[in-house]
Every structure is written in C-alpha cells, then in structure tokens.
Enzyme design. Structure first.
Site, PDB file in Angstrom:
ATOM      1  CB  THR A 161       3.055 -40.815 -39.940  1.00  0.00           C
ATOM      2  OG1 THR A 161       4.474 -40.757 -40.120  1.00  0.00           O
ATOM      3  CG2 THR A 161       2.743 -41.194 -38.497  1.00  0.00           C
ATOM      4  CG  ASP A 193      -1.917 -30.914 -46.006  1.00  0.00           C
ATOM      5  OD1 ASP A 193      -2.107 -30.375 -44.899  1.00  0.00           O
ATOM      6  OD2 ASP A 193      -1.956 -32.150 -46.181  1.00  0.00           O
ATOM      7  N   PRO A 249      -3.752 -48.230 -41.852  1.00  0.00           N
ATOM      8  CG  PRO A 249      -5.050 -47.829 -43.740  1.00  0.00           C
ATOM      9  CD  PRO A 249      -4.070 -47.163 -42.806  1.00  0.00           C
ATOM     10  CG  HIS A 252       8.555 -32.115 -42.805  1.00  0.00           C
ATOM     11  ND1 HIS A 252       8.156 -33.395 -43.152  1.00  0.00           N
ATOM     12  CD2 HIS A 252       9.559 -32.271 -41.913  1.00  0.00           C
ATOM     13  CE1 HIS A 252       8.888 -34.281 -42.484  1.00  0.00           C
ATOM     14  NE2 HIS A 252       9.751 -33.618 -41.730  1.00  0.00           N
ATOM     15  CG  ASN A 268       0.497 -34.307 -43.645  1.00  0.00           C
ATOM     16  OD1 ASN A 268       1.307 -35.157 -43.983  1.00  0.00           O
ATOM     17  ND2 ASN A 268      -0.685 -34.609 -43.135  1.00  0.00           N
TER      18      ASN A 268
END
Length: 274
Positions: free
Chosen positions: A213, A127, A239, A142, A125
């Site tokens: 992921t 963020d 999920p 990243h 991520n």
C-alpha cells in the site's frame, strides 16, 4: 503443513531483504496479536493491477475516455448523476481482476490464524481475496465489488462478476440503479468500520505489517504509529518507498507473496511447537 512447492514463489530475495525476513520471523515468535494492512500490491500476484503505483491501471491516464479524471469518473456524485459513466469504469476495474484467486500472500495471512491469539487484516482492496483465502477477521475499509445494492430500495445481491449486467445495471425489484457496496471517490469510509479498527488498535498489536500500500490515508498509517508508540514491531513489504517507510522497523523490498512466504517459512523453521 508446509505448502506444496508449486504454491510458492520461486524468486529470490536480496541479501538485505533475506536478513530482514529473519528479523521479522524472530519478532513474530514473540507476538500474540498481529495486524496486516494491505493495499493493491497485495493482489498483484493474483493478476490484479495496482491503481496508482508503477504499471498501475491509471498510472499514465490523465483523462478517461469520457473526458473526466478517474477520480471524477469513479465518484459518488458521478454515479448519482451519470451512472453509465461510473459503471463503465467500475466494469473496467472488475474486468481487470475477474477470475482472480488468492495468492500465496493471502494464504499465509490466513494460515497465521492458527498460531497467534488474533490475526486481523485491514484491507483497502475491494476484491474479496482475503476472505476467499480464509481470513476470518477482515476489515474491508472500502467494501467489496461483488456486493451490489440498490440505490433506491433495500435490494441486495452478491455476484461472481459483472458479466451479464446492464450498463448501468438496474434493480429487479424497483428499477433503480444498482451500485457496488464500495467506497467511491468523494465518499466516506463507513463509521462502523473505522470504529472497529480503532477498537482493535486500542487493544494493541505486537506486530503490524504494511503490505503493498502507498499508505496515503491516515487511517492506514495510524496503526503503525500506535504500534511503534507501544513498543511493537512494524514491517513494510513494498518495492517502493511510501509514507509508511519511515515508520517501519523492517523494510522488505519485494512483492507481497514472495516476502510473506519467506517470512512464514523462516518462522515455521524454528517454531518450537510445530
């Protein structure tokens, strides 16, 4: 200290997932070094979309408004040749997560640091939410959207968000195009980060989580393989079925915040030194 009730997910787990949670908590009780590998699903409960998963930001999009595939629009070559196109989509990604705060899952991983010899986070991520939650050992493969650098000179800047930036934003020192310090399509993960990951995996992890992921890259699957080969425990929280699913000793088919909250609750319920 137990988190406030308002900070905890209210959803319930299935019977199978609840049983898996108990198994993971027991294995955590024997662990000293823990690794969490996280993807876009980790930040869904903070309001960020996934990218290629169900209901992802680009799930149904074949071509962008500029007529390019998203892999072309958000690529290093596009940023170099047509920065206004790349920045249009960088702004779209940033807006999708603007103002987001760490969720319960991020905070659980940060809380774990006080109970184990080492807790590392390997995230795809961009963020910055793991760091915002307080995790100290983060390998952000990243990069981070909020760190900008000039493509021409040494100018660096950290921004809260992209509001007020030009399209594309220009360096105040030399007039060159700014870019976020992230890995775009067609670019390579920095070698220093890969080396750090390999060094920590080489030291061994007793338990490895794969959280939210799709596990499409070998460098996010390799730690799971290494843990299994060394007799460690592997856990997938997702999920969906992914490339990591066959490597998981325990599979919890739930969101990251809910699953991590329940695992941590189960661990603390019997932890003998609390």
């Amino acid at each position: 200290m137990e988190p406030a009730r308002s900070d905890r997910p209210d959803a319930e787990l299935s019977d199978d997932d609840a049983q898996a949670v108990q198994g993971v908590a027991q294995r955590l009780g024997r662990a000293r070094r823990v690794l969490a590998i996280t993807g876009a699903g980790m930040s869904v409960d903070s309001g960020l979309p996934t990218y290629r998963g169900e209901n992802g930001l680009y799930e149904a999009e074949r071509r962008t408004s500029h007529g390019h595939a998203i892999e072309e629009a958000l690529s290093g070559p596009m940023l170099s040749s047509r920065p206004e196109v790349a920045w249009h989509h960088l702004l779209e990604v940033e807006r999708a997560g603007r103002g987001a705060r760490p969720n319960r899952g991020h905070r659980v991983l940060a809380e774990m640091q006080g109970y184990f010899d080492a807790v590392w986070v390997l995230t795809q991520n961009v963020d910055g939410l793991h760091q915002a939650a307080g995790s100290r050992h983060v390998i952000d493969l990243h990069g981070d959207l909020h760190n900008l650098r000039c493509m021409r000179c040494r100018f660096r800047e950290r921004v809260v968000d992209y509001s007020g930036l030009g399209l594309p934003p220009l360096c105040p020192d030399c007039g060159g195009v700014l870019r976020p310090n992230v890995v775009l399509f067609g670019e390579h993960v920095p070698e220093a980060k890969i080396r750090r990951l390999e060094a920590e995996v080489g030291r061994g992890f007793d338990l490895v989580f794969s959280i939210g992921t799709s596990s499409l890259f070998e460098y996010v699957v390799a730690p799971l393989r290494a843990a299994r080969a060394a007799g460690g425990t592997t856990v997938e929280i997702n999920p969906e079925v992914t490339e990591a699913s066959p490597l998981a000793d325990f599979k919890i088919r739930a969101g990251a915040a809910l699953a991590l909250d329940r695992v941590w609750e189960a661990y603390l319920a019997w932890w003998p030194w609390k």
